[in-house]
Design a protein around this motif. Structure first.
Motif, PDB file in Angstrom:
ATOM      1  N   VAL A   1      14.934   3.241 -16.428  1.00  0.00           N
ATOM      2  CA  VAL A   1      15.973   2.414 -15.811  1.00  0.00           C
ATOM      3  C   VAL A   1      16.664   1.574 -16.881  1.00  0.00           C
ATOM      4  O   VAL A   1      16.020   0.846 -17.635  1.00  0.00           O
ATOM      5  N   ARG A   2      17.981   1.696 -16.949  1.00  0.00           N
ATOM      6  CA  ARG A   2      18.839   0.881 -17.804  1.00  0.00           C
ATOM      7  C   ARG A   2      19.767   0.103 -16.867  1.00  0.00           C
ATOM      8  O   ARG A   2      19.884   0.428 -15.697  1.00  0.00           O
ATOM      9  N   ALA A   3      20.449  -0.887 -17.398  1.00  0.00           N
ATOM     10  CA  ALA A   3      21.437  -1.591 -16.572  1.00  0.00           C
ATOM     11  C   ALA A   3      22.476  -0.583 -16.099  1.00  0.00           C
ATOM     12  O   ALA A   3      23.098   0.092 -16.911  1.00  0.00           O
TER      13      ALA A   3
ATOM     14  N   HIS B   1       9.823  -2.860 -13.746  1.00  0.00           N
ATOM     15  CA  HIS B   1       8.968  -4.026 -13.514  1.00  0.00           C
ATOM     16  C   HIS B   1       8.630  -4.763 -14.801  1.00  0.00           C
ATOM     17  O   HIS B   1       8.069  -5.842 -14.769  1.00  0.00           O
ATOM     18  N   PHE B   2       9.025  -4.240 -15.944  1.00  0.00           N
ATOM     19  CA  PHE B   2       8.589  -4.759 -17.231  1.00  0.00           C
ATOM     20  C   PHE B   2       9.745  -4.658 -18.211  1.00  0.00           C
ATOM     21  O   PHE B   2      10.413  -3.632 -18.262  1.00  0.00           O
ATOM     22  N   GLY B   3      10.023  -5.718 -18.959  1.00  0.00           N
ATOM     23  CA  GLY B   3      11.070  -5.640 -19.971  1.00  0.00           C
ATOM     24  C   GLY B   3      11.437  -6.995 -20.535  1.00  0.00           C
ATOM     25  O   GLY B   3      10.897  -8.022 -20.144  1.00  0.00           O
TER      26      GLY B   3
ATOM     27  N   TRP C   1      17.216 -17.129 -15.569  1.00  0.00           N
ATOM     28  CA  TRP C   1      16.406 -17.673 -14.474  1.00  0.00           C
ATOM     29  C   TRP C   1      15.049 -16.965 -14.407  1.00  0.00           C
ATOM     30  O   TRP C   1      14.000 -17.606 -14.343  1.00  0.00           O
ATOM     31  N   LEU C   2      15.079 -15.658 -14.425  1.00  0.00           N
ATOM     32  CA  LEU C   2      13.845 -14.891 -14.270  1.00  0.00           C
ATOM     33  C   LEU C   2      12.933 -15.010 -15.489  1.00  0.00           C
ATOM     34  O   LEU C   2      11.712 -14.975 -15.348  1.00  0.00           O
ATOM     35  N   ARG C   3      13.499 -15.183 -16.668  1.00  0.00           N
ATOM     36  CA  ARG C   3      12.643 -15.380 -17.845  1.00  0.00           C
ATOM     37  C   ARG C   3      11.832 -16.665 -17.721  1.00  0.00           C
ATOM     38  O   ARG C   3      10.757 -16.792 -18.283  1.00  0.00           O
TER      39      ARG C   3
ATOM     40  N   ALA D   1       4.401 -11.108 -20.504  1.00  0.00           N
ATOM     41  CA  ALA D   1       3.653  -9.955 -21.011  1.00  0.00           C
ATOM     42  C   ALA D   1       3.658 -10.094 -22.529  1.00  0.00           C
ATOM     43  O   ALA D   1       4.015 -11.148 -23.054  1.00  0.00           O
ATOM     44  N   ARG D   2       3.281  -9.060 -23.240  1.00  0.00           N
ATOM     45  CA  ARG D   2       3.255  -9.143 -24.700  1.00  0.00           C
ATOM     46  C   ARG D   2       4.645  -9.352 -25.280  1.00  0.00           C
ATOM     47  O   ARG D   2       5.632  -8.867 -24.743  1.00  0.00           O
ATOM     48  N   GLY D   3       4.701 -10.052 -26.403  1.00  0.00           N
ATOM     49  CA  GLY D   3       5.967 -10.263 -27.089  1.00  0.00           C
ATOM     50  C   GLY D   3       6.938 -11.053 -26.220  1.00  0.00           C
ATOM     51  O   GLY D   3       6.573 -11.999 -25.557  1.00  0.00           O
TER      52      GLY D   3
END
Length: 197
Positions: free
Chosen positions: A42-44, A115-117, A163-165, A171-173
């Motif tokens: 999944v990309r934008a 779910h991860f990025g 906002w979501l960050r 997670a890692r990094g």
């Protein structure tokens, strides 16, 4: 969608045909094969088409098939014991079933996000697109195409990323986990204006 045993359900299109993760050729009925979407695909605004497929053991109604077609039954038979031992399979009479399959329903428009990025990445799957999002994605089923594109626009925006960050699980990094609960906290207007007043 969750399989509980990717080796039995996920196959790859190669120059030799349809192959399993161990490299063996898989012979199942073509109508059971559907494109697979992983979070990393999944990309934008888009889903990168890959050569992975999932053996879809469910009917149009979303429920597991009553019986597997003959070639699929031969393929799954050696996996039987392992498939019956899956934690989600307990009490399910169809040992070849997949789980959490509502997200694969291609009867409505869907917004899929990884779910991860480092930032949320969302794309719209239009009705009729038989892509099956694996459990490394989340899916929102939308009433209209306008709703789907609006949600994808919000999720792909710098404002939503900021906002979501702040609230998404780390997670890692610099990566975050964009789970359903964190996206549910995103302040989205409930009364979108429609057209001029």
């Amino acid at each position: 969608v969750k399989s509980g045993c990717n080796g039995a359900f996920i196959v790859t299109v190669t120059d030799r045909g349809i192959t399993a993760e161990n490299g063996g050729v898989v012979e199942v009925e073509a109508e059971l094969l559907r494109p697979l979407v992983r979070g990393e695909h999944v990309r934008a605004w888009q889903v990168d088409v890959r050569n992975e497929l999932i053996i879809w053991t469910h009917g149009r109604n979303g429920r597991p098939l009553d019986r597997l077609p003959s070639r699929a039954e031969r393929w799954f038979r050696p996996w039987g014991r392992r498939l019956m031992a899956r934690s989600d399979a307990r009490g399910n009479g169809r040992w070849w079933a997949l789980f959490r399959t509502k997200a694969a329903g291609c009867d409505v428009r869907r917004v899929v996000w990884a779910h991860f990025g480092r930032a949320p990445r969302a794309a719209v799957l239009e009705p009729g697109r038989e892509a099956v999002p694996l459990n490394t994605c989340y899916v929102a089923r939308c009433a209209t195409m306008a709703d789907a594109y609006a949600l994808a626009a919000v999720l792909n925006s710098p404002l939503a990323t900021a906002w979501l960050r702040a609230i998404a699980g780390p997670a890692r990094g610099q990566f975050r986990r964009y789970l359903r609960w964190s996206l549910s906290l995103l302040p989205v207007p409930t009364d979108w204006p429609v057209g001029p007043d």
